[in-house]
Design an enzyme around this catalytic site. Sequence first.
Site, mmCIF file in Angstrom:
data_model
loop_
_atom_site.group_PDB
_atom_site.id
_atom_site.type_symbol
_atom_site.label_atom_id
_atom_site.label_comp_id
_atom_site.label_asym_id
_atom_site.label_seq_id
_atom_site.Cartn_x
_atom_site.Cartn_y
_atom_site.Cartn_z
ATOM 1 N N PRO A 1 0.799 -1.232 0.000
ATOM 2 C CA PRO A 1 0.000 0.000 0.000
ATOM 3 C C PRO A 1 0.828 1.277 0.000
ATOM 4 O O PRO A 1 1.868 1.361 0.659
ATOM 5 C CB PRO A 1 -0.819 -0.108 1.291
ATOM 6 N N ASN A 2 0.338 2.225 -0.748
ATOM 7 C CA ASN A 2 0.893 3.593 -0.854
ATOM 8 C C ASN A 2 2.203 3.678 -1.638
ATOM 9 O O ASN A 2 2.716 4.775 -1.849
ATOM 10 C CB ASN A 2 1.077 4.233 0.539
ATOM 11 N N ARG B 1 4.822 11.031 -2.347
ATOM 12 C CA ARG B 1 4.661 10.763 -0.922
ATOM 13 C C ARG B 1 5.968 11.007 -0.140
ATOM 14 O O ARG B 1 7.017 10.491 -0.531
ATOM 15 C CB ARG B 1 4.242 9.297 -0.856
ATOM 16 N N TYR C 1 11.257 8.901 1.243
ATOM 17 C CA TYR C 1 11.276 7.918 0.150
ATOM 18 C C TYR C 1 11.938 8.418 -1.129
ATOM 19 O O TYR C 1 12.153 7.630 -2.057
ATOM 20 C CB TYR C 1 9.843 7.434 -0.136
ATOM 21 N N ASN D 1 7.877 -5.588 -1.170
ATOM 22 C CA ASN D 1 7.858 -4.532 -0.157
ATOM 23 C C ASN D 1 6.421 -4.494 0.358
ATOM 24 O O ASN D 1 5.548 -3.908 -0.277
ATOM 25 C CB ASN D 1 8.260 -3.185 -0.758
ATOM 26 N N ALA E 1 3.252 -0.857 4.755
ATOM 27 C CA ALA E 1 2.719 -0.821 6.127
ATOM 28 C C ALA E 1 2.300 -2.208 6.629
ATOM 29 O O ALA E 1 2.341 -2.475 7.838
ATOM 30 C CB ALA E 1 1.552 0.148 6.205
ATOM 31 N N HIS F 1 4.298 -4.507 9.146
ATOM 32 C CA HIS F 1 4.231 -4.387 10.606
ATOM 33 C C HIS F 1 2.949 -4.974 11.193
ATOM 34 O O HIS F 1 2.805 -5.012 12.405
ATOM 35 C CB HIS F 1 4.344 -2.909 10.993
ATOM 36 N N ASP G 1 1.957 -15.482 6.440
ATOM 37 C CA ASP G 1 1.572 -16.882 6.219
ATOM 38 C C ASP G 1 1.613 -17.242 4.738
ATOM 39 O O ASP G 1 1.988 -18.371 4.384
ATOM 40 C CB ASP G 1 0.171 -17.151 6.784
ATOM 41 N N GLU H 1 12.700 -9.367 0.975
ATOM 42 C CA GLU H 1 11.894 -8.234 1.467
ATOM 43 C C GLU H 1 12.696 -6.944 1.295
ATOM 44 O O GLU H 1 13.872 -6.896 1.658
ATOM 45 C CB GLU H 1 11.558 -8.462 2.943
ATOM 46 N N HIS I 1 12.765 -2.631 1.856
ATOM 47 C CA HIS I 1 12.207 -1.371 2.353
ATOM 48 C C HIS I 1 13.095 -0.239 1.875
ATOM 49 O O HIS I 1 14.327 -0.339 1.963
ATOM 50 C CB HIS I 1 12.114 -1.369 3.885
ATOM 51 N N SER J 1 13.192 2.790 3.163
ATOM 52 C CA SER J 1 13.759 3.446 4.357
ATOM 53 C C SER J 1 14.308 2.393 5.320
ATOM 54 O O SER J 1 13.992 1.203 5.206
ATOM 55 C CB SER J 1 12.664 4.265 5.060
ATOM 56 N N ARG K 1 13.192 4.373 12.422
ATOM 57 C CA ARG K 1 11.958 5.158 12.368
ATOM 58 C C ARG K 1 11.092 4.918 13.617
ATOM 59 O O ARG K 1 11.596 4.447 14.624
ATOM 60 C CB ARG K 1 11.228 4.839 11.065
ATOM 61 N N ARG L 1 7.202 0.809 13.465
ATOM 62 C CA ARG L 1 7.764 0.302 12.200
ATOM 63 C C ARG L 1 8.969 -0.603 12.435
ATOM 64 O O ARG L 1 9.506 -1.197 11.508
ATOM 65 C CB ARG L 1 8.236 1.454 11.312
HETATM 66 C C1 DQA Z 1 8.294 1.048 3.763
HETATM 67 C C2 DQA Z 1 8.360 1.264 5.278
HETATM 68 C C3 DQA Z 1 6.994 1.065 5.902
HETATM 69 O O1 DQA Z 1 7.057 1.284 7.295
HETATM 70 C C4 DQA Z 1 5.997 2.043 5.318
HETATM 71 O O2 DQA Z 1 4.706 1.800 5.838
HETATM 72 C C5 DQA Z 1 5.980 2.037 3.840
HETATM 73 C C6 DQA Z 1 7.248 1.922 3.114
HETATM 74 C C7 DQA Z 1 9.647 1.343 3.071
HETATM 75 O O3 DQA Z 1 9.790 0.930 1.921
HETATM 76 O O4 DQA Z 1 10.512 2.005 3.643
HETATM 77 O O5 DQA Z 1 4.951 2.244 3.218
HETATM 78 O O6 DQA Z 1 8.002 -0.313 3.514
#
Ligand code: DQA
Length: 158
Positions: free
Chosen positions: A9-10, A17, A22, A73, A76, A79, A86, A97, A99, A101, A106, A110
Amino acid sequence: MKIVVIQGPNLNMLGHREQNIYGPMKLEEIHAQMEAVAKQNNIEVEFFQSNLEGEIVDRIQECLGDADGIIINPAAYTHTSIAIRDAISAVAMPVVEVHISNIYRREEFRQKSLTAAVCTGQIMGFGPFGYHLAMISMMQILGEIQAAKQAQEAAKQA
Ligand code: DQA
């Protein structure tokens, strides 16, 4: 060989954003770079982004028998989502995986990844370059698996 890249998401909002966290790169630009690396290495790559947990679970499940590895990735959901954890565990294939950031620098909420423990490895804190590192890592992992299979076949025939 096929790698599926799953974005949570996002992440479709990258470039707009929280640029201080980011950076300015858009998701399409990140994917274009990954696509170029995949092409150079004769690897098929497919991209998927969703803001919905269930859709991400479905896409992970669809990788079974269709893909060799997943770069994810979970954003959110990293977490919070036992369902995504699963699903990763269920497909039992190499999963990296990513990320953008460094989640451990943070907010406290997170600093825990529910998904990392069922992944092959985690890359974070390097900005969008982390996706490139994930591609390289995944190619290394898949190459090692292929070499081990070939050695097994050769041993059977000897
Ligand atoms: C993220 C870190 C997450 O905590 C956050 O909710 C994101 C991006 C990252 O790529 O740094 O949406 O996964």
